[in-house]
Design a protein around this motif. Structure first.
Motif, short mmCIF file in Angstrom:
data_model
loop_
_atom_site.label_atom_id
_atom_site.label_comp_id
_atom_site.label_asym_id
_atom_site.label_seq_id
_atom_site.Cartn_x
_atom_site.Cartn_y
_atom_site.Cartn_z
N HIS A 128 0.82 -1.18 0.16
CA HIS A 128 -0.20 0.08 -0.11
C HIS A 128 0.76 1.36 0.07
CE1 HIS A 128 -2.96 2.70 1.16
NE2 HIS A 128 -3.88 1.95 0.86
N GLU B 75 1.41 -4.30 -9.36
CA GLU B 75 0.32 -4.20 -10.23
C GLU B 75 -0.93 -4.04 -9.29
OE1 GLU B 75 -0.08 -7.56 -12.28
OE2 GLU B 75 -0.25 -9.07 -10.76
N LYS B 76 -1.88 -3.30 -9.51
CA LYS B 76 -2.96 -2.98 -8.63
C LYS B 76 -3.80 -4.15 -8.39
CE LYS B 76 -3.38 2.02 -9.84
NZ LYS B 76 -4.20 3.11 -10.23
N ARG C 223 -7.49 -1.62 -3.67
CA ARG C 223 -6.71 -0.36 -3.05
C ARG C 223 -5.31 -0.54 -2.90
NH1 ARG C 223 -10.83 2.37 1.08
NH2 ARG C 223 -12.87 2.64 -0.37
N VAL D 71 -1.40 -2.64 -3.80
CA VAL D 71 -0.69 -3.24 -4.85
C VAL D 71 0.14 -4.33 -4.50
CG1 VAL D 71 -0.26 -0.75 -6.04
CG2 VAL D 71 1.28 -1.56 -4.15
#
Length: 303
Positions: free
Chosen positions: A17, A49-50, A53, A55
């Motif tokens: 995050h 990569e996401k 909310r 990563v």
């Protein structure tokens, strides 16, 4: 990419995050984002990569993380080891010394130093050799401090006299010279000698003794260590000139004072000039000087 960027990457990989990672790193989120972008640009691939909310690492990010963690761990170990070695209360002191100094003096000095520094965690590595070995080891940073003879015209080394040893003639028992308590060196020139090798710090010193009487030794055997010389003399291989060290009293040899020319061998503490020593090595150097008592321009260790 720099070291801070690697820390940022590893922290983001753990927190998954940006905001949390930035807070933990005490930097702004844009600064963190910019650092990650620079790393990805240099590597030519995406590392995160996401996922909602958060990563998460890409497969390439997972590969890179493995090496980053190893790098940071190795660096951390290096920092800790360096701090340990250069601490004022701990550290390893690397010493090199000539053979005679290691037989008795060195153990006593170290024992006394450690006794006076019980609250500290000082340790030693110890190596013996001849004077040329010690000087070379100092220059190569194998040793912090050396104890050896003085080499003339050695501009890189600082020599401080700490001890004086009397040079004596030793002979086998029942040798023709054994009747003497004191002797003029010229009376010995007809007899074969066991001598130190030319690499020894003592050899040029003893050669000078003979030069003073315009004579040369009749050398039958050459050795490197004092105990080897004394052992060969005991075995009737010749006579020898040697420092009056404690081992001689345990061998079946005669110890004869040399009254002319009368020489003493000096032992010096040797350090490379203008080289920064660790706090531990500095403390040991101060200890050596504190335990040296200068009297009439000669220095004797107080053990």
């Amino acid at each position: 990419m720099n070291l801070n960027h690697l820390h940022y990457f590893a922290t983001l990989a753990k927190e998954e995050h940006y905001t949390k990672a930035a807070q933990k790193l005490s930097i702004t989120q844009p600064s963190l984002s910019n650092a990650i972008s620079l790393i990805e640009k240099e590597l030519g691939t995406y590392l995160f990569e996401k996922k909602g909310r958060n990563v998460v690492l890409t497969k390439y990010g997972r590969v890179f993380l493995e090496y980053v963690e190893k790098t940071l761990e190795t660096l951390d170990q290096g920092v800790k080891k360096t701090k340990l070695l250069t601490s004022a209360t701990s550290g390893i002191i690397d010493l090199g010394y000539i053979y005679t100094f290691g037989a008795k003096d060195m153990p006593l000095l170290i024992a006394k130093f450690l006794e006076e520094n019980k609250e500290n965690n000082f340790k030693f590595t110890l190596s013996d050799g001849n004077t040329l070995n010690i000087i070379e080891g100092l220059k190569n940073e194998d040793y912090d401090i050396g104890f050896c003879s003085k080499i003339e015209d050695e501009d890189e080394i600082d020599f401080t006299k700490i001890k004086e040893e009397e040079l004596v003639l030793i002979t086998p028992k029942n040798h023709p010279l054994s009747k003497y308590k004191e002797i003029d060196l010229i009376k010995t020139i007809d007899y074969e000698y066991v001598a130190f090798k030319k690499g020894s710090g003592l050899r040029p010193f003893i050669d000078k003794m003979f030069k003073d009487i315009n004579k040369k030794q009749k050398i039958a055997y050459e050795v490197e260590k004092d105990e080897c010389l004394a052992g060969l003399v005991e075995g009737n291989f010749g006579v020898g000139i040697i420092p009056n060290i404690s081992i001689l009293t345990h061998l079946d040899v005669n110890i004869i004072k040399i009254k002319n020319p009368k020489y003493n061998r000096n032992i010096y503490m040797a350090k490379v000039k203008n080289r920064c020593l660790s706090p531990a090595a500095q403390e040991f150097s101060k200890f050596i000087l504190k335990n040296a008592d200068e009297k009439n321009k000669s220095v004797q260790m107080k053990l």
